[in-house]
Design an enzyme around this catalytic site. Structure first.
Site, PDB file in Angstrom:
ATOM      1  N   ASP A 138       0.889  -1.329  -0.147  1.00  0.00           N
ATOM      2  CA  ASP A 138      -0.063   0.054   0.199  1.00  0.00           C
ATOM      3  C   ASP A 138       0.858   1.338  -0.058  1.00  0.00           C
ATOM      4  OD1 ASP A 138      -2.902   1.334   0.991  1.00  0.00           O
ATOM      5  OD2 ASP A 138      -1.483   2.207   2.232  1.00  0.00           O
ATOM      6  N   GLU A 147      13.574 -14.856  -1.116  1.00  0.00           N
ATOM      7  CA  GLU A 147      13.994 -15.823  -0.184  1.00  0.00           C
ATOM      8  C   GLU A 147      12.737 -17.021  -0.072  1.00  0.00           C
ATOM      9  OE1 GLU A 147      15.249 -14.176   3.602  1.00  0.00           O
ATOM     10  OE2 GLU A 147      16.472 -12.853   2.428  1.00  0.00           O
TER      11      GLU A 147
END
Ligand code: GLC
Length: 522
Positions: free
Chosen positions: A204, A258
Site C-alpha cells: 500500500d 527468499e
C-alpha cells in the site's frame, strides 16, 4: 494460468481484489469477514481467476477501513481468527487460488502500541519510529503538506509539544522507514505471513515510504480542481517517490525471493516515469507496480492506444505489464463509462498484455451507490462534508441474492447501503449477464495463450474504435472495441470468437455494433 515452469503464475494470471468488509458477512455483524470470503470462494473460482488480493484484515480501529493497523501480524476480531485465516488459505489453495494480503508499510494506526509508546514522551524508546518535528516559528505545522484526506498532514501533540506527520488520516501516523528498526520490524511482519502460506502482497501507498527528510514545501498545482481532492492542490514533489524509499522496496523483494518468489504488487500513484522506478534498477523491485491508467484516463480509444504504446515502450526489459480497471478507491467503471461501455471495458482489461486486477463486483456491473451521511465510513468523506468526495459509494456490499433480507450479504444491518439494482444470483444463469460475459472472457483468455502471454500490436485507433492484435504460437487474435453508440466498420475481417453483445450471431459479425467489443481470429 497455473505454474508452467519458466513462466511465473502471475504473468498469465488474473488477480481479483476482495474488500473484506463488503464481500460476505457470516456472523450477522453487518460487515463481511474471513468465513464469508471462504463461503464465496466458489464464485471467485468459477470466474476463472488465479489469485485473490484481500484488503487489510489486521486488527484496526477502522478509521480508514482497515488501512489503520494496530498489529501487523494479527487478525481483526470483526473478521475472525487466525484459525479462520488458516482455513481460508487452505480453501483458496484447494480451489487453485493464490492468496495475496494487503501490506500497509507507510503508516500504522495511532492506537498501535508502537505509536502509543512513541507519543508517550520525547525520549520514549520508539519516539523515532514515527516522524516528529517542532512547530514552525509561527507555531504552525513544519511545512505545507496536505493530508490525502484534507487538512494539514501534521497533527499537534500537546503532551510532548511536537507535530507528527500523517500523510493520510490523523489516526494514521507515518512510520519512519529511515529508522532501521522500523524496516526490520516491518519485514519481520511480512516474514510471518509468508510462513503462514500467503503467496504475496499488494503493498500500500509505497510512494510515501520515505518523505523528504528536509521536509521541503510542496509546490502549488496551478491546474488543481476540487474534485481531485484537497491534497492535489499541491504537487507531491517532496512528500512522495523519494529516492531512499527504493532500497526498501528492494529489501521487500529480496525477502519475497527468499521465500521462493512470492509476488509483490506495488501501489504507487504517480507519472509513468515514477511508476517505472518501482520495477527496480535491475528488476529487483516489485514484479507488478500497479498501472492505474484505466481508472484515471479519459475513456477515449486514441488516448488509451497512445498510452498502451508509451507504457509498453517504457517497461524495462524483462518487466511485465499490468492493468487495473477498478479498486476500492475509485469510482466504479460502470459508473464512469455507463453499463454498455463497461462490457467493452472488461474485454479490454482481460485482453491487454499484462496481468489484470479485477475489482469485486465489477464482474456484476455494479455501480456507485449514494451513501447517506449517517452511514459514512470513509475519512475522506467525513472530513469533507457536503462535497461529494469519498469512497464509500464504491464499497457497498456485494448483492448476492435478490430476495433474501440483506441480499445474501448479511442477516444483520449492513454497514453500508445495499445495491438497489442487481444481484449475482439473477446473473448466474443468464447468458446475457455481465457475469456470463466476464466468465466467457476469462475462459477464452485461458484457452488462448495469445490473450495472456502473447505479443501486443496496435492495429487501429481513432476517435471511435480501438483495435489491437495479440499473438502467440503463430495464432493471432484481434480485439476490436467500439467506444461509440453508433455502428462502426470492423478494422479487420476474421472469425468472431466472442462479442460483448448478448446473443450475437458470431457467424455474422461484419460490423461493430454500437458499444460492441469483439475478439476475432484474424
Ligand atoms: C491506499 C489505499 C487506500 C488507503 C490509503 C492509506 O491508497 O488503497 O484505501 O486509504 O492507501 O492507507
Amino acid at each position: 494460468m497455473r505454474d508452467t515452469g519458466s513462466t511465473p503464475w502471475w504473468q498469465g494470471g488474473i488477480i481479483y481484489q476482495i474488500y473484506p468488509r463488503s464481500f460476505q458477512d457470516s456472523t450477522g455483524s453487518g460487515m463481511g469477514d474471513l468465513n464469508g470470503i471462504r463461503r464465496r470462494l466458489p464464485h471467485v473460482a468459477r470466474l476463472g481467476v488465479d489469485a485473490i488480493w484481500i484488503s487489510p484484515i489486521y486488527p484496526s480501529p477502522m478509521k480508514d477501513g482497515g488501512y489503520d493497523i494496530t498489529d501487523y501480524t494479527g487478525i481483526e476480531p470483526l473478521f475472525g481468527t487466525i484459525d479462520d485465516f488458516t482455513a481460508l488459505v487452505e480453501d483458496a489453495h484447494a480451489a487453485g487460488l493464490k492468496v495475496l494480503l494487503d501490506f500497509v508499510p507507510a503508516h500504522s494506526s495511532d492506537q498501535h502500541p508502537w505509536f502509543l509508546d512513541s507519543r508517550s514522551a520525547r525520549d520514549a524508546e520508539r519516539r523515532d519510529w514515527y516522524i516528529w518535528r517542532d512547530a514552525a516559528s509561527d507555531g504552525g505545522p513544519p511545512n505545507n503538506w496536505i493530508s490525502e484526506f484534507g487538512g494539514p498532514a501534521w497533527t499537534w501533540d500537546d503532551a510532548t509539544g511536537q507535530y507528527y506527520l500523517n500523510i493520510y488520516a490523523r489516526e494514521q501516523p507515518a512510520l519512519n522507514w529511515r529508522n532501521p528498526a522500523v524496516a526490520e520490524a516491518m519485514l519481520d511482519a511480512m516474514r510471518v505471513w509468508y510462513e503462514r502460506g500467503v503467496d504475496g502482497f499488494r503493498v500500500d501507498a509505497v510512494e510515501h515510504l520515505t518523505p523528504d527528510d528536509r521536509l521541503r514545501d510542496n509546490p502549488a498545482n496551478p491546474d488543481w480542481t476540487f474534485e481531485q481532492g484537497p491534497a492535489r492542490s499541491l504537487f507531491r514533489t517532496f512528500s512522495s517517490h523519494q529516492h531512499d524509499g527504493f532500497p526498501m522496496v528492494t529489501r521487500m523483494r529480496a525477502l519475497a525471493e527468499e521465500h521462493g518468489g512470492r509476488l509483490l504488487v506495488g501501489e504507487a500513484y504517480g507519472t509513468l516515469d515514477e511508476v517505472m522506478l518501482y520495477y527496480g534498477t535491475d528488476l529487483d523491485g516489485f514484479q507488478l507496480p500497479f498501472n492505474f491508467e484505466l481508472i484515471s484516463a479519459p475513456w477515449n480509444p486514441r488516448h488509451i492506444a497512445d498510452f498502451i504504446d508509451r507504457y509498453e515502450r517504457m517497461i524495462p526489459e524483462g518487466g511485465w505489464p499490468n492493468w487495473v480497471l477498478g479498486n476500492h478507491d475509485r469510482s466504479r467503471i460502470a459508473s464512469r463509462v455507463g453499463a454498455e461501455q463497461a462490457r467493452g471495458a472488461q474485454m479490454l482489461l482481460l485482453t491487454l498484455r499484462g496481468t489484470p486486477t479485477m475489482w469485486q463486483g465489477d464482474e456484476l456491473g455494479m455501480t456507485d451507490e449514494p451513501v447517506p451521511d449517517h452511514m459514512l465510513q470513509d475519512p475522506w468523506a467525513i472530513n469533507n462534508p457536503g462535497t461529494g468526495l469519498g469512497r464509500d459509494p464504491v464499497r457497498i456490499p456485494i448483492p448476492w441474492e435478490d430476495a433474501a433480507p440483506g441480499r445474501g450479504f448479511t442477516t444483520g444491518e449492513p454497514f453500508l447501503p445495499l445495491s438497489s439494482a442487481l444481484s449475482a444470483a439473477a446473473q448466474e444463469d443468464d447468458p446475457a449477464s455481465m457475469l456470463s460475459l466476464v466468465r466467457a472472457l476469462i475462459a477464452l483468455r485461458r484457452a488462448e495463450p495469445a490473450l495472456s502471454l502473447g505479443t501486443y500490436e496496435r492495429v487501429r485507433s481513432d476517435d471511435g474504435v480501438l483495435a489491437f492484435a495479440r499473438e502467440a504460437d503463430r495464432k493471432r487474435l484481434v480485439v476490436a472495441l467500439n467506444f461509440t453508440p453508433e455502428e462502426r466498420p470492423l478494422p479487420v475481417m476474421g472469425a468472431a470468437l466472442l462479442s460483448t453483445i448478448p446473443q450475437r450471431d458470431l457467424g455474422a459479425v461484419e460490423t461493430l455494433l454500437p458499444n460492441e467489443g469483439v475478439i476475432l481470429a484474424a
